[in-house]
Design a protein around this motif. Structure first.
Motif, PDB file in Angstrom:
ATOM      1  N   LEU A   1       0.830  -1.204   0.000  1.00  0.00           N
ATOM      2  CA  LEU A   1       0.000   0.000   0.000  1.00  0.00           C
ATOM      3  C   LEU A   1       0.870   1.262   0.000  1.00  0.00           C
ATOM      4  N   PHE A   2       1.958   1.233   0.772  1.00  0.00           N
ATOM      5  CA  PHE A   2       2.890   2.364   0.743  1.00  0.00           C
ATOM      6  C   PHE A   2       3.523   2.511  -0.642  1.00  0.00           C
ATOM      7  N   LEU A   3       3.832   1.373  -1.267  1.00  0.00           N
ATOM      8  CA  LEU A   3       4.392   1.407  -2.619  1.00  0.00           C
ATOM      9  C   LEU A   3       3.377   1.975  -3.606  1.00  0.00           C
ATOM     10  N   LEU A   4       2.101   1.635  -3.438  1.00  0.00           N
ATOM     11  CA  LEU A   4       1.042   2.209  -4.263  1.00  0.00           C
ATOM     12  C   LEU A   4       1.024   3.728  -4.159  1.00  0.00           C
ATOM     13  N   ALA A   5       1.050   4.225  -2.928  1.00  0.00           N
ATOM     14  CA  ALA A   5       1.021   5.676  -2.713  1.00  0.00           C
ATOM     15  C   ALA A   5       2.263   6.343  -3.305  1.00  0.00           C
ATOM     16  N   LEU A   6       3.414   5.701  -3.117  1.00  0.00           N
ATOM     17  CA  LEU A   6       4.669   6.237  -3.642  1.00  0.00           C
ATOM     18  C   LEU A   6       4.632   6.354  -5.160  1.00  0.00           C
ATOM     19  N   TRP A   7       4.251   5.263  -5.841  1.00  0.00           N
ATOM     20  CA  TRP A   7       4.247   5.257  -7.300  1.00  0.00           C
ATOM     21  C   TRP A   7       3.217   6.231  -7.856  1.00  0.00           C
ATOM     22  N   ALA A   8       2.079   6.363  -7.165  1.00  0.00           N
ATOM     23  CA  ALA A   8       1.053   7.305  -7.603  1.00  0.00           C
ATOM     24  C   ALA A   8       1.572   8.740  -7.543  1.00  0.00           C
ATOM     25  N   LEU A   9       2.231   9.093  -6.439  1.00  0.00           N
ATOM     26  CA  LEU A   9       2.758  10.449  -6.312  1.00  0.00           C
ATOM     27  C   LEU A   9       3.875  10.714  -7.313  1.00  0.00           C
ATOM     28  N   LEU A  10       4.734   9.724  -7.529  1.00  0.00           N
ATOM     29  CA  LEU A  10       5.801   9.879  -8.517  1.00  0.00           C
ATOM     30  C   LEU A  10       5.224  10.091  -9.916  1.00  0.00           C
ATOM     31  N   TYR A  11       4.117   9.410 -10.202  1.00  0.00           N
ATOM     32  CA  TYR A  11       3.454   9.560 -11.497  1.00  0.00           C
ATOM     33  C   TYR A  11       2.857  10.955 -11.643  1.00  0.00           C
ATOM     34  N   VAL A  12       2.220  11.450 -10.578  1.00  0.00           N
ATOM     35  CA  VAL A  12       1.672  12.808 -10.599  1.00  0.00           C
ATOM     36  C   VAL A  12       2.777  13.812 -10.906  1.00  0.00           C
ATOM     37  N   ILE A  13       3.884  13.661 -10.189  1.00  0.00           N
ATOM     38  CA  ILE A  13       5.034  14.563 -10.394  1.00  0.00           C
ATOM     39  C   ILE A  13       5.561  14.444 -11.816  1.00  0.00           C
ATOM     40  N   GLY A  14       5.771  13.206 -12.251  1.00  0.00           N
ATOM     41  CA  GLY A  14       6.340  12.983 -13.583  1.00  0.00           C
ATOM     42  C   GLY A  14       5.483  13.545 -14.694  1.00  0.00           C
ATOM     43  N   TRP A  15       4.155  13.334 -14.623  1.00  0.00           N
ATOM     44  CA  TRP A  15       3.285  13.809 -15.691  1.00  0.00           C
ATOM     45  C   TRP A  15       3.066  15.316 -15.642  1.00  0.00           C
ATOM     46  N   ILE A  16       3.157  15.924 -14.454  1.00  0.00           N
ATOM     47  CA  ILE A  16       3.118  17.385 -14.392  1.00  0.00           C
ATOM     48  C   ILE A  16       4.297  17.958 -15.165  1.00  0.00           C
ATOM     49  N   VAL A  17       5.479  17.371 -14.939  1.00  0.00           N
ATOM     50  CA  VAL A  17       6.678  17.863 -15.627  1.00  0.00           C
ATOM     51  C   VAL A  17       6.613  17.545 -17.125  1.00  0.00           C
ATOM     52  N   ILE A  18       6.250  16.298 -17.483  1.00  0.00           N
ATOM     53  CA  ILE A  18       6.164  15.913 -18.885  1.00  0.00           C
ATOM     54  C   ILE A  18       5.135  16.757 -19.630  1.00  0.00           C
ATOM     55  N   GLY A  19       3.973  16.932 -18.994  1.00  0.00           N
ATOM     56  CA  GLY A  19       2.871  17.594 -19.682  1.00  0.00           C
ATOM     57  C   GLY A  19       3.022  19.089 -19.859  1.00  0.00           C
ATOM     58  N   TRP A  20       3.735  19.753 -18.912  1.00  0.00           N
ATOM     59  CA  TRP A  20       3.728  21.217 -18.935  1.00  0.00           C
ATOM     60  C   TRP A  20       5.093  21.865 -19.097  1.00  0.00           C
ATOM     61  N   THR A  21       6.185  21.083 -19.069  1.00  0.00           N
ATOM     62  CA  THR A  21       7.505  21.685 -19.261  1.00  0.00           C
ATOM     63  C   THR A  21       7.672  22.332 -20.641  1.00  0.00           C
ATOM     64  N   PRO A  22       7.212  21.705 -21.750  1.00  0.00           N
ATOM     65  CA  PRO A  22       7.321  22.407 -23.044  1.00  0.00           C
ATOM     66  C   PRO A  22       6.623  23.763 -23.043  1.00  0.00           C
TER      67      PRO A  22
END
Length: 413
Positions: free
Chosen positions: A224-245
């Protein structure tokens, strides 16, 4: 904390590194096809008039569909030949990418993003599980990190989509990369195979049910902790991927092509180096430190968080690029170690399903984060504030990493 290092297997299975190489390129195409839309924002909005929220929805709806189907896709990979699941998925998502080139309205474009989520969902759980099948020992962190490096390579090449769209038109980008993917799927069918010998333990997995897998996985706190970790990392990653350009384009008044290049051409080569370095460091450090799978990502996030925070405050282009590059390099340490941590926290027969469930929560929350970013953009909130929020989420990820423990099943070692 209580961890054990991944034990060294007597020898690698035949073709173990060939499988990694083949999947590296498949992973590259997987992420290129899903990411290139973000690098051609101006061209897409010009051809298909839409608001920023609608543009964010194009990626969000992909992530939501992709995430919802991921647990079932992982379950398929635990029951059928993983190589076949991978090849069919590759051909299908490439065909959808090609068909996207014929979209004429926003609604049709949105529909193809839904189909892309459906067809790409089966790939990563099956690919990760197949790599684990071939790499049982200390080569696992490096093998999975090389595969993840293929994702970053695809992201780094995504600027080509923006360039083609600017030089020709949006449709051309989808037609070109869709055709390449379908051709590679046909080629892969001749070379990619499951492990040659199926153990009795593997045969037993055909009797398990999806509900049993989900109950078993969700009954462990560390998962469950791993679920929360991966979810937050995904949020961070897609914020950067989606809006950095968009951030580079607006912050420094760059063209679409140049902004896309700065946001992908510089960052993702660093991510490639980072994920390989993270896997290599874990493989070496685990020999003398039983907590290496946790400490390597922690070190990376401790550097990545301030890097993205200060990058969002910078008005000097070289400094901003350098800080984003540092973020990309160190943030990738976490990507390199997700599968090794999953191996520590799940039974072998549930690994693909377990990864699929990780993707479900990560993509649903990641898509929500992207869509929320579009809404905030329509409310005239600066991207810098959104990136600074991402840096705070990385601190929370560090806390979650220290909560993970190895589960008691001996077969996970």
């Amino acid at each position: 904390m209580s961890f054990e290092t991944i034990k060294l297997a007597p020898e690698l299975k035949s073709g173990a590194w060939r499988v990694v190489a083949l999947l590296c390129l498949a992973g590259c195409l997987n992420y290129l096809d899903r990411t290139m839309l973000t690098t051609m924002r101006s061209s897409v909005i010009e051809q298909y008039p839409m608001t920023d929220a609608q543009f964010g929805l194009l990626t969000s709806v992909f992530l939501w569909v992709y995430g919802i189907l991921s647990p079932f896709a992982g379950f398929l990979a635990d029951h059928f030949k993983r190589s076949r699941v991978i090849i069919v998925s590759l051909f299908a998502w490439s065909a959808v990418t090609w068909v996207t080139g014929f979209a004429t309205t926003y609604q049709e474009l949105l529909a193809t993003r839904v189909l892309l989520g459906v067809t790409e969902a089966c790939y990563i759980p099956a690919a990760m599980a197949l790599i684990v099948d071939y790499h049982k020992g200390s080569t696992l962190p490096l093998a999975t990190s090389l595969h993840v490096a293929g994702f970053s390579l695809g992201q780094s090449l995504a600027f080509l989509g923006g360039w083609i769209a600017e030089q020709y038109k949006v449709n051309t980008s989808f037609l070109v990369f869709g055709a390449i993917g379908m051709a590679y799927a046909v080629l892969l069918s001749f070379f990619l195979r499951d492990v040659s010998k199926v153990s009795q333990k593997s045969k037993i997995t055909s009797a398990i049910h999806f509900s049993d897998a989900v109950k078993s996985l969700l009954s462990h706190r560390s998962y469950l902790f791993l679920l929360a970790l991966w979810a937050l990392l995904y949020v961070i990653g897609w914020i950067v991927i989606g809006w950095t350009p968009t951030f580079f384009k607006e912050q420094f008044n760059l063209t679409q092509t140049l902004a896309g290049f700065y946001a992908t051409g510089y960052l993702y080569p660093c991510a490639i180096l980072g994920v390989i370095s993270g896997g290599f460091l874990t493989s070496r450090w685990a020999r003398i430190n039983a907590h290496a799978q946790i400490f390597v990502p922690v070190i990376g996030l401790c550097i990545a968080a301030p890097a993205i925070f200060f990058a969002s405050n910078s008005s000097v282009l070289p400094i901003t690029v350098a800080l984003f590059m540092l973020y990309a390099f160190t943030r990738a340490f976490s990507d390199a170690n997700i599968m090794p941590i999953l191996v520590l926290t799940t039974q072998p027969r549930y690994r693909a399903t377990g990864f699929g469930i990780l993707n479900f929560f990560a993509c649903v929350l990641g898509g929500a984060g992207l869509y929320a970013g579009g809404i905030l953009r329509d409310m005239h909130v600066e991207l810098g504030y959104i990136f600074r929020f991402a840096s705070i989420l990385m601190i929370l990820c560090i806390v979650l990493l220290f909560q993970i423990r190895k589960h008691p099943y001996p077969e996970a070692s």
